[in-house]
Motif scaffolding. Structure first.
Motif, PDB file in Angstrom:
ATOM      1  N   TYR A 285       0.831  -1.218   0.000  1.00 29.38           N
ATOM      2  CA  TYR A 285       0.000   0.000   0.000  1.00 29.38           C
ATOM      3  C   TYR A 285       0.861   1.261   0.000  1.00 29.38           C
ATOM      4  O   TYR A 285       0.428   2.337   0.392  1.00 29.38           O
ATOM      5  CB  TYR A 285      -1.005   0.003   1.151  1.00 29.38           C
ATOM      6  CG  TYR A 285      -0.470  -0.398   2.509  1.00 29.38           C
ATOM      7  CD1 TYR A 285       0.134   0.527   3.357  1.00 29.38           C
ATOM      8  CD2 TYR A 285      -0.611  -1.708   2.961  1.00 29.38           C
ATOM      9  CE1 TYR A 285       0.611   0.159   4.605  1.00 29.38           C
ATOM     10  CE2 TYR A 285      -0.140  -2.092   4.212  1.00 29.38           C
ATOM     11  CZ  TYR A 285       0.467  -1.140   5.024  1.00 29.38           C
ATOM     12  OH  TYR A 285       0.924  -1.505   6.267  1.00 29.38           O
ATOM     13  N   LYS A 286       2.114   1.112  -0.450  1.00 33.28           N
ATOM     14  CA  LYS A 286       3.053   2.220  -0.684  1.00 33.28           C
ATOM     15  C   LYS A 286       3.492   2.942   0.593  1.00 33.28           C
ATOM     16  O   LYS A 286       3.753   4.133   0.588  1.00 33.28           O
ATOM     17  CB  LYS A 286       2.480   3.218  -1.693  1.00 33.28           C
ATOM     18  CG  LYS A 286       2.073   2.564  -3.000  1.00 33.28           C
ATOM     19  CD  LYS A 286       2.246   3.493  -4.145  1.00 33.28           C
ATOM     20  CE  LYS A 286       1.766   2.928  -5.444  1.00 33.28           C
ATOM     21  NZ  LYS A 286       2.394   1.759  -5.918  1.00 33.28           N
ATOM     22  N   MET A 287       3.581   2.198   1.682  1.00 32.52           N
ATOM     23  CA  MET A 287       4.090   2.718   2.953  1.00 32.52           C
ATOM     24  C   MET A 287       5.186   1.782   3.441  1.00 32.52           C
ATOM     25  O   MET A 287       5.156   0.584   3.176  1.00 32.52           O
ATOM     26  CB  MET A 287       2.990   2.787   4.015  1.00 32.52           C
ATOM     27  CG  MET A 287       1.866   3.751   3.723  1.00 32.52           C
ATOM     28  SD  MET A 287       2.347   5.482   3.732  1.00 32.52           S
ATOM     29  CE  MET A 287       2.695   5.745   5.466  1.00 32.52           C
ATOM     30  N   LYS A 288       6.169   2.347   4.128  1.00 31.67           N
ATOM     31  CA  LYS A 288       7.148   1.554   4.873  1.00 31.67           C
ATOM     32  C   LYS A 288       6.764   1.765   6.327  1.00 31.67           C
ATOM     33  O   LYS A 288       6.728   2.909   6.805  1.00 31.67           O
ATOM     34  CB  LYS A 288       8.570   2.055   4.607  1.00 31.67           C
ATOM     35  CG  LYS A 288       9.650   1.253   5.320  1.00 31.67           C
ATOM     36  CD  LYS A 288      11.034   1.753   4.943  1.00 31.67           C
ATOM     37  CE  LYS A 288      12.130   0.895   5.544  1.00 31.67           C
ATOM     38  NZ  LYS A 288      13.473   1.390   5.160  1.00 31.67           N
ATOM     39  N   ASP A 289       6.412   0.682   7.026  1.00 36.69           N
ATOM     40  CA  ASP A 289       5.933   0.858   8.389  1.00 36.69           C
ATOM     41  C   ASP A 289       6.234  -0.352   9.259  1.00 36.69           C
ATOM     42  O   ASP A 289       6.717  -1.376   8.798  1.00 36.69           O
ATOM     43  CB  ASP A 289       4.441   1.214   8.420  1.00 36.69           C
ATOM     44  CG  ASP A 289       3.521   0.152   7.816  1.00 36.69           C
ATOM     45  OD1 ASP A 289       3.897  -1.040   7.740  1.00 36.69           O
ATOM     46  OD2 ASP A 289       2.407   0.511   7.419  1.00 36.69           O
ATOM     47  N   PHE A 290       5.969  -0.177  10.555  1.00 37.53           N
ATOM     48  CA  PHE A 290       6.095  -1.260  11.529  1.00 37.53           C
ATOM     49  C   PHE A 290       5.158  -0.967  12.691  1.00 37.53           C
ATOM     50  O   PHE A 290       4.734   0.166  12.899  1.00 37.53           O
ATOM     51  CB  PHE A 290       7.540  -1.431  12.008  1.00 37.53           C
ATOM     52  CG  PHE A 290       8.076  -0.306  12.849  1.00 37.53           C
ATOM     53  CD1 PHE A 290       8.059  -0.377  14.237  1.00 37.53           C
ATOM     54  CD2 PHE A 290       8.608   0.832  12.250  1.00 37.53           C
ATOM     55  CE1 PHE A 290       8.561   0.668  15.009  1.00 37.53           C
ATOM     56  CE2 PHE A 290       9.111   1.873  13.014  1.00 37.53           C
ATOM     57  CZ  PHE A 290       9.086   1.793  14.401  1.00 37.53           C
ATOM     58  N   ASP A 291       4.804  -2.019  13.419  1.00 35.68           N
ATOM     59  CA  ASP A 291       3.873  -1.919  14.545  1.00 35.68           C
ATOM     60  C   ASP A 291       4.588  -2.222  15.851  1.00 35.68           C
ATOM     61  O   ASP A 291       5.395  -3.155  15.924  1.00 35.68           O
ATOM     62  CB  ASP A 291       2.737  -2.936  14.409  1.00 35.68           C
ATOM     63  CG  ASP A 291       1.933  -2.778  13.131  1.00 35.68           C
ATOM     64  OD1 ASP A 291       1.874  -1.662  12.592  1.00 35.68           O
ATOM     65  OD2 ASP A 291       1.361  -3.792  12.664  1.00 35.68           O
ATOM     66  N   ILE A 292       4.246  -1.434  16.872  1.00 36.65           N
ATOM     67  CA  ILE A 292       4.696  -1.723  18.233  1.00 36.65           C
ATOM     68  C   ILE A 292       3.475  -1.975  19.099  1.00 36.65           C
ATOM     69  O   ILE A 292       2.338  -1.703  18.697  1.00 36.65           O
ATOM     70  CB  ILE A 292       5.530  -0.561  18.832  1.00 36.65           C
ATOM     71  CG1 ILE A 292       4.671   0.698  19.020  1.00 36.65           C
ATOM     72  CG2 ILE A 292       6.761  -0.295  17.988  1.00 36.65           C
ATOM     73  CD1 ILE A 292       5.307   1.750  19.904  1.00 36.65           C
ATOM     74  N   GLU A 293       3.726  -2.492  20.301  1.00 34.53           N
ATOM     75  CA  GLU A 293       2.655  -2.682  21.279  1.00 34.53           C
ATOM     76  C   GLU A 293       3.003  -1.867  22.514  1.00 34.53           C
ATOM     77  O   GLU A 293       4.124  -1.949  23.031  1.00 34.53           O
ATOM     78  CB  GLU A 293       2.528  -4.162  21.634  1.00 34.53           C
ATOM     79  CG  GLU A 293       1.358  -4.460  22.544  1.00 34.53           C
ATOM     80  CD  GLU A 293       1.200  -5.948  22.774  1.00 34.53           C
ATOM     81  OE1 GLU A 293       1.069  -6.332  23.960  1.00 34.53           O
ATOM     82  OE2 GLU A 293       1.217  -6.714  21.794  1.00 34.53           O
ATOM     83  N   ASP A 294       2.045  -1.063  22.991  1.00 35.89           N
ATOM     84  CA  ASP A 294       2.297  -0.277  24.196  1.00 35.89           C
ATOM     85  C   ASP A 294       1.982  -1.125  25.425  1.00 35.89           C
ATOM     86  O   ASP A 294       1.565  -2.286  25.300  1.00 35.89           O
ATOM     87  CB  ASP A 294       1.545   1.061  24.136  1.00 35.89           C
ATOM     88  CG  ASP A 294       0.113   1.021  24.635  1.00 35.89           C
ATOM     89  OD1 ASP A 294      -0.461  -0.073  24.842  1.00 35.89           O
ATOM     90  OD2 ASP A 294      -0.459   2.107  24.818  1.00 35.89           O
ATOM     91  N   PRO A 295       2.194  -0.604  26.646  1.00 38.81           N
ATOM     92  CA  PRO A 295       2.009  -1.425  27.848  1.00 38.81           C
ATOM     93  C   PRO A 295       0.603  -1.998  28.025  1.00 38.81           C
ATOM     94  O   PRO A 295       0.432  -3.015  28.692  1.00 38.81           O
ATOM     95  CB  PRO A 295       2.338  -0.459  28.995  1.00 38.81           C
ATOM     96  CG  PRO A 295       3.264   0.535  28.399  1.00 38.81           C
ATOM     97  CD  PRO A 295       2.793   0.695  26.979  1.00 38.81           C
ATOM     98  N   ASP A 296      -0.408  -1.362  27.420  1.00 38.19           N
ATOM     99  CA  ASP A 296      -1.776  -1.869  27.533  1.00 38.19           C
ATOM    100  C   ASP A 296      -2.175  -2.774  26.381  1.00 38.19           C
ATOM    101  O   ASP A 296      -3.299  -3.265  26.348  1.00 38.19           O
ATOM    102  CB  ASP A 296      -2.763  -0.707  27.653  1.00 38.19           C
ATOM    103  CG  ASP A 296      -2.814  -0.174  29.063  1.00 38.19           C
ATOM    104  OD1 ASP A 296      -3.595  -0.703  29.865  1.00 38.19           O
ATOM    105  OD2 ASP A 296      -2.042   0.748  29.382  1.00 38.19           O
ATOM    106  N   GLY A 297      -1.278  -2.971  25.417  1.00 38.85           N
ATOM    107  CA  GLY A 297      -1.588  -3.832  24.290  1.00 38.85           C
ATOM    108  C   GLY A 297      -2.108  -3.089  23.072  1.00 38.85           C
ATOM    109  O   GLY A 297      -2.507  -3.724  22.093  1.00 38.85           O
TER     110      GLY A 297
END
Length: 123
Positions: A102-114
């Protein structure tokens, strides 16, 4: 609602179980600044970095964040620097950095609450 100039900005409000822990995560690990707090004892706070503000509120129910949907997508100018910072701070990365179809460079993180927070940069 026909005047689009009447709309100023919006705020993501994340209900969290431990407000001080969440503030520490966003300020100490991601470099946000706490710009507002409310209540005695505090039950609402705002953290901000650049043009991104995240409102944190003490959760009053047992609701859990989605494990499948992003709570927030933050657009950044230098995705590699943000990724390195998250790795250096040992933040839980749940979806590694990648160029997406979808023409993005990205990544996901998880915060302390999920909550799933995505950092991304377009072409």
């Amino acid at each position: 609602m026909s005047d689009s100039n009447n709309f100023s900005h919006s705020a993501a409000i994340l209900p969290v179980s431990d407000l001080p822990k969440s503030i520490d995560f966003y300020t100490k690990k991601l470099g946000f600044e706490k710009t507002f707090e409310w209540g005695e004892p505090m039950y609402y706070a705002v953290v901000r970095k650049g043009g991104v503000g995240i409102h944190l509120t003490k959760r009053s129910d047992g609701g859990k964040p989605s494990r499948y949907h992003r709570a927030l997508y933050i657009f950044v100018n230098n995705i590699d620097d943000v990724y390195k910072q998250c790795k250096d701070e040992q933040i839980k990365i749940v979806n590694d950095i990648e160029d997406r179809d979808y023409k993005m460079k990205d990544f996901d993180i998880e915060d302390p609450d999920g909550f799933i927070i995505t950092f991304g940069k377009g072409d």
